[in-house]
Motif scaffolding. Structure first.
Motif, PDB file in Angstrom:
ATOM      1  N   MET A 151     -67.017 -38.600  37.294  1.00 39.81           N
ATOM      2  CA  MET A 151     -66.646 -39.695  38.194  1.00 39.81           C
ATOM      3  C   MET A 151     -66.856 -41.044  37.523  1.00 39.81           C
ATOM      4  N   GLU A 178     -70.253 -33.530  37.296  1.00 42.94           N
ATOM      5  CA  GLU A 178     -69.430 -34.228  38.283  1.00 42.94           C
ATOM      6  C   GLU A 178     -69.719 -35.724  38.326  1.00 42.94           C
ATOM      7  N   ASP A 215     -63.900 -43.643  36.830  1.00 43.55           N
ATOM      8  CA  ASP A 215     -63.954 -45.001  37.375  1.00 43.55           C
ATOM      9  C   ASP A 215     -63.514 -46.052  36.358  1.00 43.55           C
ATOM     10  N   ARG A 272     -59.819 -37.723  35.124  1.00 47.77           N
ATOM     11  CA  ARG A 272     -60.953 -37.032  35.754  1.00 47.77           C
ATOM     12  C   ARG A 272     -61.104 -35.590  35.283  1.00 47.77           C
TER      13      ARG A 272
END
Length: 174
Positions: free
Chosen positions: A28, A24, A32, A37
């Motif tokens: 992320m 996770e 970013d 994702r």
């Protein structure tokens, strides 16, 4: 006091919560910077598995639908970040990381730079070269992408040499 080496049984059992947090957090971080994702979650789920996974196994580990995984694996295989292999005697496929996916994906992108260079070259011609501010801006963009392409190719050569020197598999990228 000496530290004992873990046994193979201990090595094969991962801390599932820590692995989940790794997946996770990396997803992320990639999201970013513009990476999809779900594709990132799938990528790092497969990366953190010891063996290839089916789409159903990936979906189960992530707690998502098979449809979400399907789109992500399609995206990742397109960029050589995952390899799809058929499961013998089944209609299912398994997904695994290719040897050295970071190199593969980076080199795949060099075609993108070539396309940018070619289109920008046409723009420079249409703008009559560097004789105008617009022509100069487009020429600068073209020159930048030429530089990036050359550097990526050089970086790939250096990465293959480092990889070989550290004993990581066979020749990187093919």
């Amino acid at each position: 006091m000496s530290v004992e080496e873990p046994t193979m049984t201990e090595l094969s059992h991962h801390d599932e919560e820590e692995v989940h947090l790794f997946v996770e957090r990396m997803a992320m971080a990639f999201a970013d910077v513009g990476f999809p994702r779900m594709a990132a979650r799938v990528l790092f789920t497969v990366m953190s598995a010891d063996d290839p996974l089916t789409a159903a196994e990936i979906a189960d580990r992530l707690g998502v639908s098979a449809a979400a995984v399907s789109g992500a694996v399609r995206y990742l295989t397109q960029f050589a970040m995952l390899v799809r292999e058929p499961v013998k005697g089944s209609r299912r496929d398994r997904y695994r990381m290719p040897d050295n996916p970071w190199y593969e994906a980076t080199i795949t992108k060099t075609n993108l730079y070539k396309n940018f260079i070619d289109i920008a070259g046409g723009g420079v011609d249409a703008l009559r070269g560097r004789s105008t501010p617009a022509g100069e801006r487009v020429a600068e963009m073209r020159d930048f992408f030429l530089f990036v392409q050359e550097e990526v190719e050089s970086l790939g050569d250096r990465w293959r040499a480092r990889r070989a020197a550290t004993g990581h598999g066979g020749p990187a990228g093919g």
